[in-house]
Enzyme design. Structure first.
Site, short mmCIF file in Angstrom:
data_model
loop_
_atom_site.label_atom_id
_atom_site.label_comp_id
_atom_site.label_asym_id
_atom_site.label_seq_id
_atom_site.Cartn_x
_atom_site.Cartn_y
_atom_site.Cartn_z
N HIS A 1 -11.13 -3.99 2.52
CA HIS A 1 -11.13 -3.61 3.96
C HIS A 1 -11.94 -2.42 4.37
O HIS A 1 -11.93 -2.27 5.65
CB HIS A 1 -9.45 -3.53 4.19
CG HIS A 1 -9.02 -2.44 3.47
ND1 HIS A 1 -9.02 -2.14 2.60
CD2 HIS A 1 -8.60 -1.12 4.29
CE1 HIS A 1 -8.37 -0.81 2.23
NE2 HIS A 1 -8.36 -0.28 3.42
N ASP A 2 -12.47 -1.91 3.57
CA ASP A 2 -13.18 -0.51 4.09
C ASP A 2 -14.84 -0.67 3.56
O ASP A 2 -15.55 0.11 4.00
CB ASP A 2 -12.92 0.62 2.90
CG ASP A 2 -11.43 1.15 3.26
OD1 ASP A 2 -10.79 1.04 4.50
OD2 ASP A 2 -10.76 1.78 2.40
N GLU B 1 -6.66 3.99 -5.84
CA GLU B 1 -7.81 4.12 -5.19
C GLU B 1 -8.50 5.44 -5.66
O GLU B 1 -8.11 6.39 -5.10
CB GLU B 1 -7.71 4.01 -3.60
CG GLU B 1 -9.15 4.00 -2.94
CD GLU B 1 -8.95 4.26 -1.40
OE1 GLU B 1 -9.78 3.94 -0.64
OE2 GLU B 1 -8.12 4.86 -0.79
N ASP C 1 0.76 -1.10 -0.03
CA ASP C 1 -0.06 0.09 -0.16
C ASP C 1 0.79 1.39 0.01
O ASP C 1 1.90 1.42 0.71
CB ASP C 1 -0.87 0.02 1.32
CG ASP C 1 -2.12 0.26 1.05
OD1 ASP C 1 -2.69 1.44 0.48
OD2 ASP C 1 -3.19 -0.78 1.31
N ASP D 1 -3.21 4.61 -2.13
CA ASP D 1 -4.36 4.87 -1.10
C ASP D 1 -4.66 6.39 -1.36
O ASP D 1 -3.88 7.43 -1.42
CB ASP D 1 -3.72 4.95 0.14
CG ASP D 1 -4.77 4.78 1.30
OD1 ASP D 1 -5.40 4.32 1.56
OD2 ASP D 1 -4.69 6.16 2.24
C1 GLC Z 1 -8.12 4.59 2.07
C2 GLC Z 1 -8.18 3.10 2.98
C3 GLC Z 1 -8.70 3.35 4.13
C4 GLC Z 1 -7.90 4.48 4.96
C5 GLC Z 1 -8.13 5.83 4.21
C6 GLC Z 1 -7.15 6.97 4.91
O1 GLC Z 1 -9.49 4.92 2.12
O2 GLC Z 1 -8.67 2.06 2.05
O3 GLC Z 1 -8.63 2.06 4.81
O4 GLC Z 1 -8.86 4.59 6.19
O5 GLC Z 1 -7.63 5.44 2.97
O6 GLC Z 1 -5.68 6.18 4.62
#
Ligand code: GLC
Ligand code: CA
Length: 557
Positions: free
Chosen positions: A330-331, A258, A98, A201
């Site tokens: 995971h979110d 993302e 990540d 991310d």
């Molecule tokens: C992304 C991640 C998430 C995290 C956020 C801040 O959305 O997937 O889990 O809380 O970024 O880093």
């Protein structure tokens, strides 16, 4: 579209904290990942994305990094990371980490130095503004995890710093070239170590609309969603292109962005032949029915919405690049609990959902546990919640007038803990995840849903995923499964999701009956061999397929 080494691959996301614990401290670790590489190979996985394992106070479970160059001791050591890279390589598995560079942790040395001397070099790594007590803050943006995105700078009553996520995640100032250099150096350091690439991310947040200004408030708290600012920000691609040039492109690295709320015209800039990333996630289904008010106001997604949204994404991306397809991460809630109506989640419907998503154009990402059909779990009280986002949303629901029961129901469904609970390896205590006390509750349904039970059972969800992976990697079907266009079939037929994958010289027909009632489907007369069926039988009369509830089939067509 240029063909790339990773196009025909299958990817898998590991949430290390909940994957496999080997030393009994209740926290999954790198040794656990190493011991399960053969498992991943057996499943058929080629690319593995590890959620963050860098040093971190774990305020946001590792998405708050205090040292980009080291492994958090709770997860293991750098030697173990190197061992993981080497062992994965032996098995032809590519490891992706990540990349969290919109923000770091407030415990990162950069931020500590910024607090010591806000006007010095490190102060400029962050967004620090003067602020007198009682006066308005620089702007009214609401952080993603609730409350203002401004927080007093420790040790300085007259200053505040920006955090679009948690206050322990100060935003890095990408406008500062020195900061960007630090980030490129770090990325290259990891790529030199043999990393295949990164999942990137929250990356759209790195470009702020400056100077800071207020937008119309959208809740009673007087604040506005960060989305308003992101809609106005321009120049993101100057940063992304520079980063890609200085790092990823030099290594032919694999990168998955993302990216939420992208603008139509930006797609080729992100993932076209000269795009800044290899791929990005298709979140079009994920964000369906989201509400600006909060989780308590979200509606469930219907099969019709799911189908039509997927088809829109597929149409948009064909010929431009490759999206990555997910049903969960995971979110998000577990996909089977989210997209399948309550009470209808069973092995047949789980396979159908997996099949419909897997056969799309794009790169499939399995999130750990998806391959055995892991489900959401039920909260009995808000005290059981770990996820900072869910805690905030519980309060948001109460503030909006929900009863505690209603607020609990909202986080029950959407809490990020649902997907973060430990992997079910077998039916022994703690699902075989840990010999100690797991850091997060194990889903009590593990005695019936676990890998050991499914591995040797030919009709299990796990064996169905293997079949899907095998079909994707069969060179005989590359032109249709990997490169074929997605063409909807009978799109108007209610709760039927059917599509062709039309490629050079070959075509497949993929069909799912997205409801518990049976329904008849007229087959096109081109239909030939059956390749996959999630039920033991197939019933066709006079060119009509009688589909059972949640039946899923793939034909050559
Ligand atoms: C992304 C991640 C998430 C995290 C956020 C801040 O959305 O997937 O889990 O809380 O970024 O880093
Ligand atoms: Ca451990």
């Amino acid at each position: 579209m240029e063909r790339k080494w990773w196009h025909g691959k299958t990817a898998y996301q590991i949430y290390p904290k909940s994957f496999m614990d080997t030393n009994g401290d209740g926290i999954g670790d790198l040794r656990g990942v190493i011991t399960k590489l053969d498992y991943l190979k057996e499943l058929g996985v080629d690319i593995v994305w590890l959620s963050p394992i860098y040093c971190s106070p774990l305020a946001d479970q590792g998405y708050d990094i205090s040292d980009y160059y080291n492994i958090d001791p709770r997860f293991g050591t750098m030697e173990e990371m190197e061992e993981l890279l080497a062992e994965a390589k032996k098995r032809d598995i590519h490891i992706v980490m990540d990349l969290v560079v919109n923000h770091c942790s407030d415990e990162h040395e950069w931020f500590k130095k910024a607090c010591e001397d806000p006007d010095g070099k490190y102060g400029k790594y962050f967004y620090i503004m003067d602020h007198k007590k009682g006066e308005p803050l620089p702007c009214n943006w609401r952080s993603y995890f609730g409350g203002s995105c401004w927080e007093p700078l420790p040790g300085h009553e007259d200053k505040v710093y920006l955090h679009v996520f948690h206050k322990k995640q100060p935003d890095l100032n990408w406008e500062n070239p020195e900061l960007r250099e630090e980030i490129y150096k770090m990325i290259n350091w990891w790529l030199d170590k043999g990393l295949a690439g990164f999942r990137i991310d929250a990356i759209v947040n790195i470009k702020k609309k400056l100077p800071f200004e207020n937008y119309p408030a959208d809740r009673a708290d007087g604040l506005c969603s960060i989305d308003r600012m992101l809609e106005k920000a321009t120049g993101l691609f100057d940063f992304l292109d520079e980063m890609a040039d200085r790092t990823f492109r030099k290594y032919d690295a694999f990168t998955a962005g993302e990216v939420f709320n992208d603008k139509e015209e930006d797609l080729p800039l992100y993932i076209g032949d000269n795009g800044c990333f290899s791929t990005m996630y298709d979140f079009a289904e994920t964000i369906l029915n989201r509400s600006i008010k909060g989780w308590y106001d979200m509606k469930r997604v219907t099969p019709e919405q799911y189908k039509n949204t997927v088809f829109m994404s597929q149409k948009r991306v064909h010929g431009v690049g490759f999206l990555s397809n997910i049903i969960e991460n995971h979110d998000e809630p577990r996909g089977v609990s989210h997209y399948i109506p309550d009470g209808e989640c069973c092995e047949t419907s789980k396979k159908m959902l997996g099949g419909l998503s897997f056969m799309l154009e794009g790169l499939p990402f399995i999130y750990q546990g998806q391959e055995i059909g892991m489900e959401n779990f039920t909260y009995h009280s808000v005290d059981e919640v770990d996820d900072i986002s869910a805690k905030d949303q519980y309060q948001v629901a109460l503030d909006a007038g929900c009863t505690p029961e209603e607020a609990l129901a909202a986080i029950d469904h959407f809490s990020r803990d649902n997907a973060r609970s430990p992997f079910h390896w077998d039916g022994s205590e703690n699902a075989g995840f840990s010999s100690g006390t797991p850091w997060l509750r194990v889903n009590p349904n593990y005695p019936s849903i676990n890998l050991a039970e499914q591995k040797d059972r030919p009709d299990s969800v796990w064996n169905f995923y293997r079949k899907l992976i095998r079909l994707r990697s069969d060179p005989a079907y590359t032109e249709s499964v990997i490169y074929g266009e997605t063409i909807p079939y009978l799109q108007e037929q209610h709760n039927l999701m059917a599509y062709f994958r039309r490629g050079e010289g070959q075509q497949l027909l993929v069909m799912g009956n997205f409801q518990k009632q049976p329904q008849d489907v007229v087959l096109p007369d081109t239909v030939k061999q059956l390749l996959i069926n999630n039920l033991p039988d197939l019933s066709i009369t006079d060119g009509t397929l009688h589909m059972e509830g949640y039946q899923f089939v793939v034909f050559e067509a």
